[in-house]
Design a protein around this motif. Sequence first.
Motif, PDB file in Angstrom:
ATOM      1  N   ILE A  85       0.843  -1.200   0.000  1.00  0.00           N
ATOM      2  CA  ILE A  85       0.000   0.000   0.000  1.00  0.00           C
ATOM      3  C   ILE A  85       0.874   1.244   0.000  1.00  0.00           C
ATOM      4  O   ILE A  85       0.602   2.228  -0.705  1.00  0.00           O
ATOM      5  N   LEU A  86       1.944   1.205   0.799  1.00  0.00           N
ATOM      6  CA  LEU A  86       2.882   2.330   0.862  1.00  0.00           C
ATOM      7  C   LEU A  86       3.452   2.628  -0.520  1.00  0.00           C
ATOM      8  O   LEU A  86       3.514   3.795  -0.949  1.00  0.00           O
ATOM      9  N   GLY A  87       3.858   1.593  -1.231  1.00  0.00           N
ATOM     10  CA  GLY A  87       4.423   1.767  -2.567  1.00  0.00           C
ATOM     11  C   GLY A  87       3.421   2.343  -3.548  1.00  0.00           C
ATOM     12  O   GLY A  87       3.732   3.275  -4.307  1.00  0.00           O
ATOM     13  N   ILE A  88       2.205   1.822  -3.538  1.00  0.00           N
ATOM     14  CA  ILE A  88       1.164   2.294  -4.460  1.00  0.00           C
ATOM     15  C   ILE A  88       0.816   3.759  -4.186  1.00  0.00           C
ATOM     16  O   ILE A  88       0.688   4.571  -5.112  1.00  0.00           O
ATOM     17  N   LEU A  89       0.674   4.107  -2.905  1.00  0.00           N
ATOM     18  CA  LEU A  89       0.319   5.478  -2.555  1.00  0.00           C
ATOM     19  C   LEU A  89       1.397   6.470  -2.986  1.00  0.00           C
ATOM     20  O   LEU A  89       1.092   7.566  -3.476  1.00  0.00           O
ATOM     21  N   HIS A  90       2.656   6.086  -2.834  1.00  0.00           N
ATOM     22  CA  HIS A  90       3.735   7.004  -3.220  1.00  0.00           C
ATOM     23  C   HIS A  90       3.886   7.107  -4.741  1.00  0.00           C
ATOM     24  O   HIS A  90       4.233   8.179  -5.251  1.00  0.00           O
ATOM     25  N   LEU A 136       0.698  12.964  -8.913  1.00  0.00           N
ATOM     26  CA  LEU A 136       0.027  14.187  -8.474  1.00  0.00           C
ATOM     27  C   LEU A 136       1.032  15.308  -8.215  1.00  0.00           C
ATOM     28  O   LEU A 136       0.757  16.484  -8.499  1.00  0.00           O
ATOM     29  N   MET A 137       2.202  14.949  -7.702  1.00  0.00           N
ATOM     30  CA  MET A 137       3.224  15.950  -7.442  1.00  0.00           C
ATOM     31  C   MET A 137       3.698  16.605  -8.744  1.00  0.00           C
ATOM     32  O   MET A 137       3.919  17.818  -8.808  1.00  0.00           O
ATOM     33  N   PHE A 138       3.837  15.828  -9.796  1.00  0.00           N
ATOM     34  CA  PHE A 138       4.240  16.396 -11.088  1.00  0.00           C
ATOM     35  C   PHE A 138       3.124  17.263 -11.683  1.00  0.00           C
ATOM     36  O   PHE A 138       3.403  18.232 -12.395  1.00  0.00           O
ATOM     37  N   GLN A 139       1.872  16.934 -11.371  1.00  0.00           N
ATOM     38  CA  GLN A 139       0.775  17.789 -11.798  1.00  0.00           C
ATOM     39  C   GLN A 139       0.792  19.113 -11.035  1.00  0.00           C
ATOM     40  O   GLN A 139       0.494  20.179 -11.599  1.00  0.00           O
ATOM     41  N   MET A 140       1.169  19.083  -9.773  1.00  0.00           N
ATOM     42  CA  MET A 140       1.327  20.305  -8.992  1.00  0.00           C
ATOM     43  C   MET A 140       2.458  21.154  -9.558  1.00  0.00           C
ATOM     44  O   MET A 140       2.368  22.381  -9.616  1.00  0.00           O
ATOM     45  N   ASN A 171      10.253  23.813  -8.522  1.00  0.00           N
ATOM     46  CA  ASN A 171      11.140  22.651  -8.620  1.00  0.00           C
ATOM     47  C   ASN A 171      11.086  21.778  -7.381  1.00  0.00           C
ATOM     48  O   ASN A 171      11.484  20.609  -7.423  1.00  0.00           O
ATOM     49  N   THR A 172      10.603  22.352  -6.261  1.00  0.00           N
ATOM     50  CA  THR A 172      10.473  21.531  -5.053  1.00  0.00           C
ATOM     51  C   THR A 172       9.482  20.395  -5.282  1.00  0.00           C
ATOM     52  O   THR A 172       9.646  19.298  -4.733  1.00  0.00           O
ATOM     53  N   PHE A 173       8.463  20.633  -6.094  1.00  0.00           N
ATOM     54  CA  PHE A 173       7.479  19.584  -6.386  1.00  0.00           C
ATOM     55  C   PHE A 173       8.088  18.496  -7.270  1.00  0.00           C
ATOM     56  O   PHE A 173       7.786  17.318  -7.106  1.00  0.00           O
ATOM     57  N   ALA A 174       8.957  18.913  -8.192  1.00  0.00           N
ATOM     58  CA  ALA A 174       9.644  17.934  -9.037  1.00  0.00           C
ATOM     59  C   ALA A 174      10.570  17.067  -8.188  1.00  0.00           C
ATOM     60  O   ALA A 174      10.621  15.837  -8.350  1.00  0.00           O
ATOM     61  N   MET A 175      11.305  17.711  -7.255  1.00  0.00           N
ATOM     62  CA  MET A 175      12.216  16.967  -6.384  1.00  0.00           C
ATOM     63  C   MET A 175      11.439  15.977  -5.516  1.00  0.00           C
ATOM     64  O   MET A 175      11.836  14.809  -5.357  1.00  0.00           O
ATOM     65  N   ALA A 176      10.318  16.429  -4.958  1.00  0.00           N
ATOM     66  CA  ALA A 176       9.490  15.547  -4.143  1.00  0.00           C
ATOM     67  C   ALA A 176       8.887  14.428  -4.981  1.00  0.00           C
ATOM     68  O   ALA A 176       8.775  13.279  -4.527  1.00  0.00           O
ATOM     69  N   GLY A 177       8.506  14.742  -6.224  1.00  0.00           N
ATOM     70  CA  GLY A 177       7.939  13.730  -7.109  1.00  0.00           C
ATOM     71  C   GLY A 177       8.936  12.634  -7.447  1.00  0.00           C
ATOM     72  O   GLY A 177       8.598  11.445  -7.458  1.00  0.00           O
ATOM     73  N   ILE A 178      10.183  13.031  -7.710  1.00  0.00           N
ATOM     74  CA  ILE A 178      11.233  12.045  -8.010  1.00  0.00           C
ATOM     75  C   ILE A 178      11.472  11.150  -6.792  1.00  0.00           C
ATOM     76  O   ILE A 178      11.580   9.922  -6.912  1.00  0.00           O
ATOM     77  N   ALA A 179      11.538  11.774  -5.599  1.00  0.00           N
ATOM     78  CA  ALA A 179      11.727  10.992  -4.375  1.00  0.00           C
ATOM     79  C   ALA A 179      10.542  10.054  -4.141  1.00  0.00           C
ATOM     80  O   ALA A 179      10.711   8.933  -3.630  1.00  0.00           O
ATOM     81  N   SER A 180       9.338  10.483  -4.514  1.00  0.00           N
ATOM     82  CA  SER A 180       8.145   9.640  -4.364  1.00  0.00           C
ATOM     83  C   SER A 180       8.223   8.408  -5.257  1.00  0.00           C
ATOM     84  O   SER A 180       7.821   7.306  -4.850  1.00  0.00           O
TER      85      SER A 180
END
Length: 408
Positions: free
Chosen positions: A73-78, A84-88, A166-175
């Motif tokens: 579940i953790l993997g799917i949610l991230h 969604l982060m890349f859409q932000m 770019n913070t959203f891109a960084m968070a998206g990559i980490a996700s």
Amino acid sequence: MKVSTVIRLSVMMFLEFFIWGAWFVTLGTYLSANLHASGIATANVFSTQSYGAIIAPFIIGMIADKFFNAERILGILHLAGAFLMFQMFRSEDVSVFYPYVFAYMVLFMPTLALVNSVSFRQMTNPEKQFSVIRMFGTIGWIIAGVLVSVFAWDTKEGVSEGMLKNTFAMAGIASVILGIYSFSLPKTPPIKDKNQKESIGEILGLDAIRLLKNGNFLVFFISSILICIPLAFYYQNAHRFFEEMKMPHVTLMMTIGQLSETFLILLIPVFFRKYGFKKTIMAGMLAWAIRYALFAYGDANGLLFMLILGIALHGICYDFFFVSGQIYTDAQAGEKYKSAAQGLITLATYGVGMLIGFWVAGIISDHYKDLPLAESWRRVWIIPAGIALAVCFIFLVLFKEKQTKPAL
């Protein structure tokens, strides 16, 4: 617990809080400077965290605890969160941004419980082992803040050029990384029988509501909701305030709060033994009032030390109230209701309390926005300082320090 398991769980915790810290700290500045959001619109965005906290127990109680392994579940949610982060990242208007951040928070807030679940299920001595693994979460938050400043996304020039997106891109990559990595974590199967029927109250942990029959716990519960109103001011306004006051390296400087949190959590057992629960938790409440007074009258020139000291007080503000409160709640709940009681407090604080706080902060910010900059911020910070002081006084008068057996 094997060293290899400790390392795997520590990496998971590092990534979990790196993702959150990568974008959430600078969100208020981004909304105001780049999406031109009003105080109310900003409050609406930040409130998604509270909505996520309220919805999270349904996801955990109805899905993760019964049907699927927690790590899956953790993997799917991230992975869904990364989309969604890349859409932000791509959104250029707050009205477009809002649906994505709402959906993201509904998915992200349950992961905070899932990483704890995956961790605890592998431990042989959680009391000693969890703090070390959880510490890597704080380190992840700090490293995210350091990178934002190293890349100069939070500088005056970076903000004006829209680099904070770019913070959203960084968070998206980490996700994406954590999403994939999660499937390699130790297997954490459901702990409940999927055929066992539970009421909504059981899923949300509302069985623990009977704790409120205890007068002291009721005072603590109400105080927990009220103290989260000034807490919301910090999350929603602090980064933008420091930016507008021209503090250098804002995101990096704000990591001082997490550093103090890491250190001061070690002092809580000492305070408990020497001063008791009431004085320890009141120190946390009083620290909120002091830090906001420092923000109100400090500046980034001759009084920069006041702003830095206010940031450093985060360790006392957070650890002495929230961690102490978790310990108190655990002691008051009977064995059967420990998890339910913690869920009830989380719902009250991150759900109800901070939801109210975000909206109050938004209304007040809009109310004083036409005043000169320094005066506007002074009035914005004095109000939560007064609220925190009032909550501290209420707790002082109504909470009776005494040794009691568990309420449940």
